[in-house]
Design an enzyme around this catalytic site. Structure first.
Site, PDB file in Angstrom:
ATOM      1  N   GLY A 120       0.764  -1.241   0.000  1.00  0.00           N
ATOM      2  CA  GLY A 120       0.000   0.000   0.000  1.00  0.00           C
ATOM      3  C   GLY A 120       0.793   1.288   0.000  1.00  0.00           C
ATOM      4  N   PRO A 175       4.739  -5.307  -0.525  1.00  0.00           N
ATOM      5  CA  PRO A 175       4.804  -4.097  -1.357  1.00  0.00           C
ATOM      6  C   PRO A 175       4.770  -4.422  -2.839  1.00  0.00           C
ATOM      7  CG  PRO A 175       7.007  -4.704  -0.644  1.00  0.00           C
ATOM      8  CD  PRO A 175       6.068  -5.702  -0.006  1.00  0.00           C
ATOM      9  N   GLY A 176       3.999  -3.670  -3.597  1.00  0.00           N
ATOM     10  CA  GLY A 176       3.958  -3.856  -5.045  1.00  0.00           C
ATOM     11  C   GLY A 176       4.378  -2.571  -5.736  1.00  0.00           C
ATOM     12  N   TYR A 220      -8.961   4.955 -12.989  1.00  0.00           N
ATOM     13  CA  TYR A 220      -8.869   5.544 -11.634  1.00  0.00           C
ATOM     14  C   TYR A 220      -8.650   7.054 -11.669  1.00  0.00           C
ATOM     15  CZ  TYR A 220      -7.256   0.684 -10.916  1.00  0.00           C
ATOM     16  OH  TYR A 220      -7.095  -0.670 -10.922  1.00  0.00           O
ATOM     17  N   CYS A 225     -11.395   3.502 -29.835  1.00  0.00           N
ATOM     18  CA  CYS A 225     -12.602   4.274 -30.114  1.00  0.00           C
ATOM     19  C   CYS A 225     -13.455   4.480 -28.878  1.00  0.00           C
ATOM     20  CB  CYS A 225     -13.375   3.605 -31.239  1.00  0.00           C
ATOM     21  SG  CYS A 225     -12.468   3.771 -32.770  1.00  0.00           S
TER      22      CYS A 225
HETATM   23  N1  LLP Z   1      -1.388  -6.995  -0.654  1.00  0.00           N
HETATM   24  C1  LLP Z   1      -2.688  -7.116  -0.978  1.00  0.00           C
HETATM   25  C2  LLP Z   1      -3.531  -8.063  -0.241  1.00  0.00           C
HETATM   26  C3  LLP Z   1      -3.216  -6.333  -2.028  1.00  0.00           C
HETATM   27  O1  LLP Z   1      -4.500  -6.448  -2.345  1.00  0.00           O
HETATM   28  C4  LLP Z   1      -2.371  -5.438  -2.729  1.00  0.00           C
HETATM   29  C5  LLP Z   1      -2.883  -4.622  -3.831  1.00  0.00           C
HETATM   30  C6  LLP Z   1      -1.021  -5.368  -2.352  1.00  0.00           C
HETATM   31  C7  LLP Z   1      -0.563  -6.151  -1.301  1.00  0.00           C
HETATM   32  C8  LLP Z   1      -0.027  -4.460  -3.033  1.00  0.00           C
HETATM   33  O2  LLP Z   1      -0.328  -3.134  -2.834  1.00  0.00           O
HETATM   34  P1  LLP Z   1       0.664  -1.969  -3.344  1.00  0.00           P
HETATM   35  O3  LLP Z   1       1.906  -2.041  -2.501  1.00  0.00           O
HETATM   36  O4  LLP Z   1       0.956  -2.214  -4.766  1.00  0.00           O
HETATM   37  O5  LLP Z   1      -0.105  -0.734  -3.118  1.00  0.00           O
HETATM   38  N2  LLP Z   1      -4.647  -1.632 -10.032  1.00  0.00           N
HETATM   39  C9  LLP Z   1      -4.614  -0.617  -8.992  1.00  0.00           C
HETATM   40  C10 LLP Z   1      -4.012  -1.117  -7.694  1.00  0.00           C
HETATM   41  C11 LLP Z   1      -4.695  -2.348  -7.134  1.00  0.00           C
HETATM   42  C12 LLP Z   1      -4.069  -2.828  -5.851  1.00  0.00           C
HETATM   43  C13 LLP Z   1      -4.665  -4.109  -5.423  1.00  0.00           C
HETATM   44  N3  LLP Z   1      -4.080  -4.690  -4.267  1.00  0.00           N
HETATM   45  C14 LLP Z   1      -3.879   0.603  -9.525  1.00  0.00           C
HETATM   46  O6  LLP Z   1      -3.472   0.606 -10.682  1.00  0.00           O
HETATM   47  O7  LLP Z   1      -3.733   1.596  -8.819  1.00  0.00           O
END
Ligand code: LLP
Length: 419
Positions: free
Chosen positions: A242, A277-278, A319, A345
């Site tokens: 997050g 973390p993503g 978003y 389109c």
């Molecule tokens: N853990 C869980 C259980 C999650 O659902 C997520 C993201 C993460 C970790 C990783 O979160 P991050 O560190 O990346 O914030 N497609 C959307 C984001 C969807 C996130 C879904 N869950 C976008 O493009 O903003």
């Protein structure tokens, strides 16, 4: 440090490689990643938490290219997954099953069985019904499933509604309120087919304010401490992902501030901590390159019509997300408002709106920044547009991670019973 930079002539580079040359070689639209950047961000995340007992599980959904997973595996990362498909990719990329955490509200029986067969490190369960399924499958297999409870702490993360998961109104987690999570944890502890491994929380994505993390983590800690005081084993607290990034590009993710917050709350509490973390690892290490087809004068602004579209990067239209867009080579000072739009389109097909842009001409390359997370993974072939190719620069070398499919290949994947 950023590996994506401009050289003395103002030309955009990834490490020492000119992105214009990459566009020539691989065509556009093209995702370009800095592998060195991925590793640096992963290391910075780990370093910020070095005072604690932690395991970092990269959230595969942010960017699941096999090359990205393989690189992070080589640097010791675990993985947070949300499907059997992601699990297979991680295993194929060399991430050991024991370092994989399986999150998500809708795991199928087949996926649960595959995860248990592989020896997954932990399943984060999100409902009483899911726990019943995990228990029955583990019992039938004659094994004990490692399960953490993902709890819902009813905290608003202050992010976009579509990527907020912390509130009670969402489908995520088991409420801490009314003792629901505690009672399920006790039930898991009494189940011979389940080994409760702890608690998990993830309140949303792209959090740019740390206060909601603090609120959620304190709730989680209180629940964990109270279960411990009843005599239950709660070895792990999984703190989710997050951490947000600065889409304006002015700063890098604040790993240090996040690490300091976590350290303040959890040091000397005797919990092993997990992280997922993503975006903070991936986003700033990717660009989407796109070439200008045409300039069209609209009523009150220019349309810069490019070859990248919503099927390549859906975040702006899905978003209302802002991604910085700049010419790859120096085009001088801005000369008026423009929308950067694709060939799809739909009026919603844009990469950026209302941008003060320089004089861009046909054939000019533009770079869309912070596209390393939730970019290529969300591509589609809408309008029968083959997905963008993906390349990675790592230690001075260029690696093609995903070849652009041909339209013929797309057609071949389908059947026409009437043809
Ligand atoms: N853990 C869980 C259980 C999650 O659902 C997520 C993201 C993460 C970790 C990783 O979160 P991050 O560190 O990346 O914030 N497609 C959307 C984001 C969807 C996130 C879904 N869950 C976008 O493009 O903003």
């Amino acid at each position: 440090m950023s590996y994506i930079h401009r050289n003395h002539a103002g030309e955009l580079m990834v490490s020492d490689i000119s992105v214009s040359a990459l566009a020539e070689e691989f065509g556009t639209p093209l995702y370009v990643y800095s592998g060195d950047g991925f590793v640096a961000h992963y290391r910075a995340f780990c370093a910020a938490l070095s005072a604690l007992d932690v395991a970092v599980h990269y959230a595969v959904k942010a960017n699941s290219s096999m090359g990205v997973l393989g690189l992070l595996a080589r640097h010791g990362a675990g993985a947070d997954i949300v499907s059997g498909g992601e699990m297979k990719k991680c295993l194929a990329a060399g991430i050991p099953a024991g370092r994989i955490i399986y999150s998500g509200v809708g795991k199928s029986d087949t996926e649960i069985r595959q995860a248990l067969t592989a020896g997954i490190g932990q399943i984060n369960a999100e409902s009483a019904a899911e726990i019943r399924h995990i228990s029955a499958i583990a019992a039938e297999m004659g094994i004990i499933a490692p399960v953490a409870l993902r709890v819902n702490v009813n905290v608003d993360p202050g992010s976009h509604a579509k990527i907020s998961t912390g509130q009670r109104s969402t489908k995520f987690g088991i409420p801490v309120a009314d003792g629901e999570a505690a009672s399920l944890y006790r039930q898991m502890a009494d189940d011979p087919a389940i080994r409760p491994t702890g608690l998990a929380v993830h309140i949303g994505s792209q959090l740019t304010n740390l206060a909601p993390f603090e609120k959620a983590y304190l709730e989680l800690l209180e629940l964990a401490d109270s279960l411990r005081s009843e005599g239950y084993d709660v070895p792990v607290l999984d703190l989710g992902g997050g951490l947000g990034i600065d889409y304006q590009g002015k700063s890098l993710p604040d790993f240090a501030a996040y690490g300091a917050l976590v350290t303040r709350i959890f040091s000397n509490r005797g919990y092993r901590l997990g992280f997922e973390p993503g975006r903070s690892i991936a986003a700033d290490n990717g660009l989407l390159l796109t070439r200008t087809h045409y300039i069209k004068q609209g009523e009150d602004k220019r349309f810069i019509i490019v070859d990248g579209a919503m099927n390549d990067l859906i975040r702006p239209t899905l978003y209302e997300a802002y991604h910085r867009i700049e010419p790859v080579t120096d085009k001088g000072v801005p000369c008026g408002m423009a929308d950067i739009v694709g060939p799809v389109c739909e009026t919603g097909d844009y990469l950026g709106q209302g941008r003060d842009m320089p004089d861009i001409g046909e054939g000019d390359l533009l770079a869309v920044f912070s596209a390393g997370a939730y970019g290529a993974v969300m591509m589609s072939t809408y309008n029968t547009r083959p997905e963008a190719a993906e390349v990675m620069i790592y230690e001075g070398k260029t690696h093609l991670l995903r070849r652009r499919r041909t339209v013929e290949e797309l057609i071949k994947a389908e059947e026409n019973p009437f043809g």
